[in-house]
Design a protein around this motif. Structure first.
Motif, PDB file in Angstrom:
ATOM      1  N   LEU A 118     -63.918  -9.132 -41.019  1.00 36.11           N
ATOM      2  CA  LEU A 118     -64.952  -8.212 -41.484  1.00 36.11           C
ATOM      3  C   LEU A 118     -64.336  -7.004 -42.179  1.00 36.11           C
ATOM      4  O   LEU A 118     -63.279  -6.517 -41.797  1.00 36.11           O
ATOM      5  N   ASP A 119     -65.022  -6.508 -43.205  1.00 38.35           N
ATOM      6  CA  ASP A 119     -64.560  -5.377 -43.996  1.00 38.35           C
ATOM      7  C   ASP A 119     -65.223  -4.102 -43.490  1.00 38.35           C
ATOM      8  O   ASP A 119     -66.309  -3.726 -43.943  1.00 38.35           O
ATOM      9  N   ALA A 120     -64.573  -3.427 -42.550  1.00 33.88           N
ATOM     10  CA  ALA A 120     -65.128  -2.232 -41.923  1.00 33.88           C
ATOM     11  C   ALA A 120     -65.250  -1.060 -42.896  1.00 33.88           C
ATOM     12  O   ALA A 120     -65.959  -0.096 -42.618  1.00 33.88           O
ATOM     13  N   GLU A 121     -64.606  -1.134 -44.037  1.00 28.81           N
ATOM     14  CA  GLU A 121     -64.692  -0.073 -45.050  1.00 28.81           C
ATOM     15  C   GLU A 121     -66.020  -0.120 -45.808  1.00 28.81           C
ATOM     16  O   GLU A 121     -66.375   0.843 -46.477  1.00 28.81           O
ATOM     17  N   ARG A 122     -66.732  -1.236 -45.732  1.00 27.75           N
ATOM     18  CA  ARG A 122     -67.956  -1.406 -46.524  1.00 27.75           C
ATOM     19  C   ARG A 122     -69.203  -1.570 -45.661  1.00 27.75           C
ATOM     20  O   ARG A 122     -70.169  -2.213 -46.056  1.00 27.75           O
ATOM     21  N   VAL A 123     -69.218  -0.967 -44.478  1.00 24.57           N
ATOM     22  CA  VAL A 123     -70.380  -1.031 -43.588  1.00 24.57           C
ATOM     23  C   VAL A 123     -71.530  -0.238 -44.204  1.00 24.57           C
ATOM     24  O   VAL A 123     -71.337   0.858 -44.703  1.00 24.57           O
ATOM     25  N   GLU A 124     -72.724  -0.823 -44.179  1.00 20.72           N
ATOM     26  CA  GLU A 124     -73.931  -0.149 -44.650  1.00 20.72           C
ATOM     27  C   GLU A 124     -74.904  -0.061 -43.480  1.00 20.72           C
ATOM     28  O   GLU A 124     -75.070  -1.022 -42.740  1.00 20.72           O
ATOM     29  N   ARG A 159     -80.202  -1.193 -38.728  1.00 22.10           N
ATOM     30  CA  ARG A 159     -79.701  -2.418 -39.365  1.00 22.10           C
ATOM     31  C   ARG A 159     -78.343  -2.087 -39.975  1.00 22.10           C
ATOM     32  O   ARG A 159     -78.241  -1.250 -40.861  1.00 22.10           O
ATOM     33  N   LEU A 160     -77.302  -2.732 -39.450  1.00 18.59           N
ATOM     34  CA  LEU A 160     -75.945  -2.540 -39.951  1.00 18.59           C
ATOM     35  C   LEU A 160     -75.498  -3.821 -40.644  1.00 18.59           C
ATOM     36  O   LEU A 160     -75.532  -4.898 -40.046  1.00 18.59           O
ATOM     37  N   ARG A 161     -75.071  -3.698 -41.873  1.00 17.98           N
ATOM     38  CA  ARG A 161     -74.552  -4.855 -42.630  1.00 17.98           C
ATOM     39  C   ARG A 161     -73.050  -4.669 -42.753  1.00 17.98           C
ATOM     40  O   ARG A 161     -72.577  -3.651 -43.271  1.00 17.98           O
ATOM     41  N   ILE A 162     -72.303  -5.636 -42.236  1.00 17.11           N
ATOM     42  CA  ILE A 162     -70.846  -5.600 -42.321  1.00 17.11           C
ATOM     43  C   ILE A 162     -70.395  -6.850 -43.068  1.00 17.11           C
ATOM     44  O   ILE A 162     -70.478  -7.963 -42.537  1.00 17.11           O
ATOM     45  N   PRO A 163     -69.948  -6.678 -44.320  1.00 18.61           N
ATOM     46  CA  PRO A 163     -69.545  -7.857 -45.101  1.00 18.61           C
ATOM     47  C   PRO A 163     -68.190  -8.399 -44.660  1.00 18.61           C
ATOM     48  O   PRO A 163     -67.373  -7.673 -44.083  1.00 18.61           O
ATOM     49  N   LYS A 164     -67.980  -9.671 -44.957  1.00 13.31           N
ATOM     50  CA  LYS A 164     -66.659 -10.266 -44.723  1.00 13.31           C
ATOM     51  C   LYS A 164     -65.740  -9.840 -45.849  1.00 13.31           C
ATOM     52  O   LYS A 164     -66.181  -9.538 -46.951  1.00 13.31           O
ATOM     53  N   LYS A 165     -64.450  -9.806 -45.561  1.00  8.73           N
ATOM     54  CA  LYS A 165     -63.464  -9.533 -46.599  1.00  8.73           C
ATOM     55  C   LYS A 165     -63.493 -10.685 -47.588  1.00  8.73           C
ATOM     56  O   LYS A 165     -63.892 -11.806 -47.247  1.00  8.73           O
ATOM     57  N   ALA A 166     -63.081 -10.427 -48.795  1.00  8.35           N
ATOM     58  CA  ALA A 166     -63.150 -11.427 -49.876  1.00  8.35           C
ATOM     59  C   ALA A 166     -62.454 -12.733 -49.495  1.00  8.35           C
ATOM     60  O   ALA A 166     -62.970 -13.819 -49.753  1.00  8.35           O
ATOM     61  N   HIS A 167     -61.287 -12.653 -48.856  1.00 10.89           N
ATOM     62  CA  HIS A 167     -60.560 -13.876 -48.513  1.00 10.89           C
ATOM     63  C   HIS A 167     -61.259 -14.704 -47.431  1.00 10.89           C
ATOM     64  O   HIS A 167     -61.005 -15.894 -47.287  1.00 10.89           O
ATOM     65  N   ALA A 168     -62.177 -14.094 -46.681  1.00  5.51           N
ATOM     66  CA  ALA A 168     -62.865 -14.806 -45.600  1.00  5.51           C
ATOM     67  C   ALA A 168     -64.201 -15.401 -46.043  1.00  5.51           C
ATOM     68  O   ALA A 168     -64.812 -16.152 -45.296  1.00  5.51           O
ATOM     69  N   GLN A 169     -64.648 -15.078 -47.250  1.00  2.08           N
ATOM     70  CA  GLN A 169     -65.926 -15.591 -47.739  1.00  2.08           C
ATOM     71  C   GLN A 169     -65.732 -16.946 -48.406  1.00  2.08           C
ATOM     72  O   GLN A 169     -64.703 -17.192 -49.035  1.00  2.08           O
ATOM     73  N   PRO A 170     -66.716 -17.814 -48.248  1.00  2.00           N
ATOM     74  CA  PRO A 170     -66.612 -19.104 -48.932  1.00  2.00           C
ATOM     75  C   PRO A 170     -66.656 -18.897 -50.442  1.00  2.00           C
ATOM     76  O   PRO A 170     -67.281 -17.957 -50.931  1.00  2.00           O
ATOM     77  N   ARG A 171     -65.960 -19.719 -51.160  1.00  2.00           N
ATOM     78  CA  ARG A 171     -65.979 -19.610 -52.620  1.00  2.00           C
ATOM     79  C   ARG A 171     -66.084 -21.000 -53.218  1.00  2.00           C
ATOM     80  O   ARG A 171     -65.645 -21.986 -52.654  1.00  2.00           O
ATOM     81  N   ARG A 172     -66.683 -21.048 -54.352  1.00  2.00           N
ATOM     82  CA  ARG A 172     -66.876 -22.307 -55.062  1.00  2.00           C
ATOM     83  C   ARG A 172     -65.661 -22.562 -55.950  1.00  2.00           C
ATOM     84  O   ARG A 172     -65.196 -21.677 -56.654  1.00  2.00           O
ATOM     85  N   VAL A 173     -65.167 -23.785 -55.918  1.00  2.00           N
ATOM     86  CA  VAL A 173     -64.015 -24.160 -56.726  1.00  2.00           C
ATOM     87  C   VAL A 173     -64.543 -24.922 -57.946  1.00  2.00           C
ATOM     88  O   VAL A 173     -65.278 -25.906 -57.811  1.00  2.00           O
ATOM     89  N   GLU A 174     -64.201 -24.428 -59.108  1.00  2.00           N
ATOM     90  CA  GLU A 174     -64.600 -25.076 -60.353  1.00  2.00           C
ATOM     91  C   GLU A 174     -63.737 -26.315 -60.589  1.00  2.00           C
ATOM     92  O   GLU A 174     -62.535 -26.295 -60.367  1.00  2.00           O
ATOM     93  N   VAL A 175     -64.370 -27.357 -61.038  1.00  2.00           N
ATOM     94  CA  VAL A 175     -63.669 -28.611 -61.349  1.00  2.00           C
ATOM     95  C   VAL A 175     -63.611 -28.745 -62.863  1.00  2.00           C
ATOM     96  O   VAL A 175     -64.642 -28.669 -63.546  1.00  2.00           O
ATOM     97  N   ARG A 176     -62.419 -28.908 -63.378  1.00  2.00           N
ATOM     98  CA  ARG A 176     -62.262 -29.080 -64.819  1.00  2.00           C
ATOM     99  C   ARG A 176     -62.248 -30.567 -65.163  1.00  2.00           C
ATOM    100  O   ARG A 176     -61.798 -31.395 -64.365  1.00  2.00           O
ATOM    101  N   ILE A 177     -62.720 -30.859 -66.314  1.00  2.00           N
ATOM    102  CA  ILE A 177     -62.671 -32.236 -66.815  1.00  2.00           C
ATOM    103  C   ILE A 177     -61.723 -32.249 -68.002  1.00  2.00           C
ATOM    104  O   ILE A 177     -61.909 -31.501 -68.961  1.00  2.00           O
ATOM    105  N   ASP A 178     -60.695 -33.082 -67.930  1.00  2.00           N
ATOM    106  CA  ASP A 178     -59.717 -33.167 -69.027  1.00  2.00           C
ATOM    107  C   ASP A 178     -60.079 -34.261 -69.990  1.00  2.00           C
ATOM    108  O   ASP A 178     -60.594 -35.266 -69.754  1.00  2.00           O
TER     109      ASP A 178
END
Length: 123
Positions: free
Chosen positions: A89-95, A104-123
């Motif tokens: 969790l990113d304690a620096e960005r608590v709202e 209501r407290l919103r505590i976001p996850k750090k960027a490395h802990a969030q799921p991310r979509r991987v783009e697939v390239r077609i060659d």
């Protein structure tokens, strides 16, 4: 996120109410919803110290002049609750938002802990 172990000496020094809290996790972080009836914004203290999140609030429910209560179910004038935050969790960005006695407290996850979509390239 886990609830921190209360300090028994501090609990003896001052009676406090433990607010009801819901913790909801989603892929972007957590939402903490705490019931703090009677606590105005001016008497609310939210602190993050390292990985410790502490919520404290003082109730502001003055009785009308000349009236004495014969029964009171809320005798402790303060709320207090503490949680240990995950390193994800990113304690620096608590709202925080307080409305109608509900925090209501919103505590976001750090960027490395969030799921991310991987783009697939077609060659």
């Amino acid at each position: 996120m886990t609830q921190a172990t209360p300090n028994t000496n501090a609990a003896r020094e001052e009676d406090v109410l433990i607010p009801a809290v819901d913790v909801i996790e989603d892929p972007q972080g957590i939402l903490l919803i705490a019931d703090l009836p009677g606590v105005p914004k001016e008497h609310l203290n939210i602190q993050v110290d390292g990985d410790l999140l502490t919520l404290e609030g003082a109730i502001a429910l003055p009785a009308p002049h000349g009236i004495t209560s014969i029964h009171a179910e809320v005798e402790a004038p303060r709320f207090r609750r503490a949680f240990t935050l995950s390193r994800e969790l990113d304690a620096e960005r608590v709202e925080a938002e307080l409305r109608h006695g509900v925090l209501r407290l919103r505590i976001p996850k750090k960027a490395h802990a969030q799921p991310r979509r991987v783009e697939v390239r077609i060659d």
